[in-house]
Design an enzyme around this catalytic site. Sequence first.
Site, PDB file in Angstrom:
ATOM      1  CB  SER A 271      -0.964  -0.043   1.193  1.00  0.00           C
ATOM      2  OG  SER A 271      -1.984   0.909   1.051  1.00  0.00           O
ATOM      3  CE  LYS A 275       0.332   5.372  -2.112  1.00  0.00           C
ATOM      4  NZ  LYS A 275      -0.402   4.710  -3.157  1.00  0.00           N
ATOM      5  CD1 TRP A 362      -7.634   3.122  -2.953  1.00  0.00           C
ATOM      6  CD2 TRP A 362      -9.420   4.206  -3.733  1.00  0.00           C
ATOM      7  NE1 TRP A 362      -7.562   4.411  -2.473  1.00  0.00           N
ATOM      8  CE2 TRP A 362      -8.661   5.104  -2.940  1.00  0.00           C
ATOM      9  CE3 TRP A 362     -10.597   4.673  -4.323  1.00  0.00           C
ATOM     10  CZ2 TRP A 362      -9.021   6.428  -2.733  1.00  0.00           C
ATOM     11  CZ3 TRP A 362     -10.969   6.003  -4.118  1.00  0.00           C
ATOM     12  CH2 TRP A 362     -10.185   6.857  -3.336  1.00  0.00           C
ATOM     13  CG  HIS A 412      -5.467  -2.563  -0.159  1.00  0.00           C
ATOM     14  ND1 HIS A 412      -4.686  -2.109  -1.193  1.00  0.00           N
ATOM     15  CD2 HIS A 412      -4.987  -1.962   0.965  1.00  0.00           C
ATOM     16  CE1 HIS A 412      -3.782  -1.263  -0.724  1.00  0.00           C
ATOM     17  NE2 HIS A 412      -3.934  -1.164   0.582  1.00  0.00           N
TER      18      HIS A 412
END
Length: 435
Positions: A271, A275, A362, A412
Amino acid sequence: MRLLTLLSLFTTAASVSMPLAAQKPAFVPNYDEAQANFIAIPDVLTATDGSKITTREAWLAQRKPELLQLFATQVYGKTPEAEVPIRVETVGADKPILNGKGVMRQTILHIGPQGEVQAQILLFLPASTKEKSTPVPTFVTLNFWGNHSVSTDPDILLSTSWFRDNKEKHTVNNRATEASRGTGDDRFPIEAILDRGYAVATAYYGDFDPDFDDNFQNGIHPLFYRDGQTKPDPDQWGSIGAWAWGLSRMADYLITLPEIDQTKLAVLGHSRLGKAALWAGAQDERFTFVISNNSGAGGAALAKRIFGETVGRLNSAFPHWFCDNYNQYSLNEAALPMDQHALIALMAPRPVYIASATGDQWADPKGEFLGGKLAEPVYALFNLPGLGVEEQPAPDMPVGKTIGYHLRTGKHDITPYDWDRYMDFADQHWSASPK
């Protein structure tokens, strides 16, 4: 056309006299493929001066540095070049775990002239590395709920850092409790990792910078302020940059250990921490394998698709994650001089793995796949194969050579299935994991 419509809606809503709470329209994500891909994706091998990059030498000398600079000044913010003192404290002795399969070691990094920031590192090593004196490959990753959450072991230090209140994780008044132990162990299959011959090192991401917008008054940012500075400049790092910096400080420590193979460090994140892992991997080539798990917008997914989470949504919901310059691309992705496939390309020639989930629209699974696919031309400069497929694969069908990808069935999350695929890929690129 759709971009103009969004801009028009935003402008109209802001100009009409309404109650304050009603002035900003609610964000409505696009999940329609017919509405995606309407902004041209920049060619990763076209330099800012318009010249074409056709050799690995030109990539390394020209295009790679300018892309690093663009991501640093326009997206994540520049990482300070200055160094701060770091003192390493080992906490107690190594503890045998899992019926002798491994050992657990705890370390605290005291960061700053007065040790103003403390980051706890939890390291799990296969027992065989001591028995055979063989350095092992290591996964380096941050966690969301403290080191004490990755295992129920009562000897793991209970974090005293700031946490978001969460009934399920037993964090109360922004602090962890004893009941927090083991609440995140489903994301850390420690025994399986050790059985495969790998070590894993983790730290709580909030130790480096708490994940809330306080205008950067805590965490590591103030340690780097010049005289009179009170917050980062528009082109200086946000929280993702700080978490990436923390991953590199973990690497600093790990490569000093005789048990760790310093040529085989994999940086992994899920998540928002996916990044951070990508940004850490782009800046720090000691990470010889880079893994993005459900990193989505601002990670592996293409921003210009305008699918699921967007630049504008990131900047409004999490204003501390990126540098302030990134705000100019909210509802203005067309102006971005590059897209996230260029971030993936910055890993070349090192292997990189991207993972998505079917229930995580998403994060734009197709955009994550395309982030890897459009990085392939750079890997080709090094005569390395990329994904090996033209279309996004079916769920639970991993693909890839030097760039790996899978679309996992489910939500997720990071699961044992994901970990197994990453270890398979590591086996592939690091010969076989030691047994």
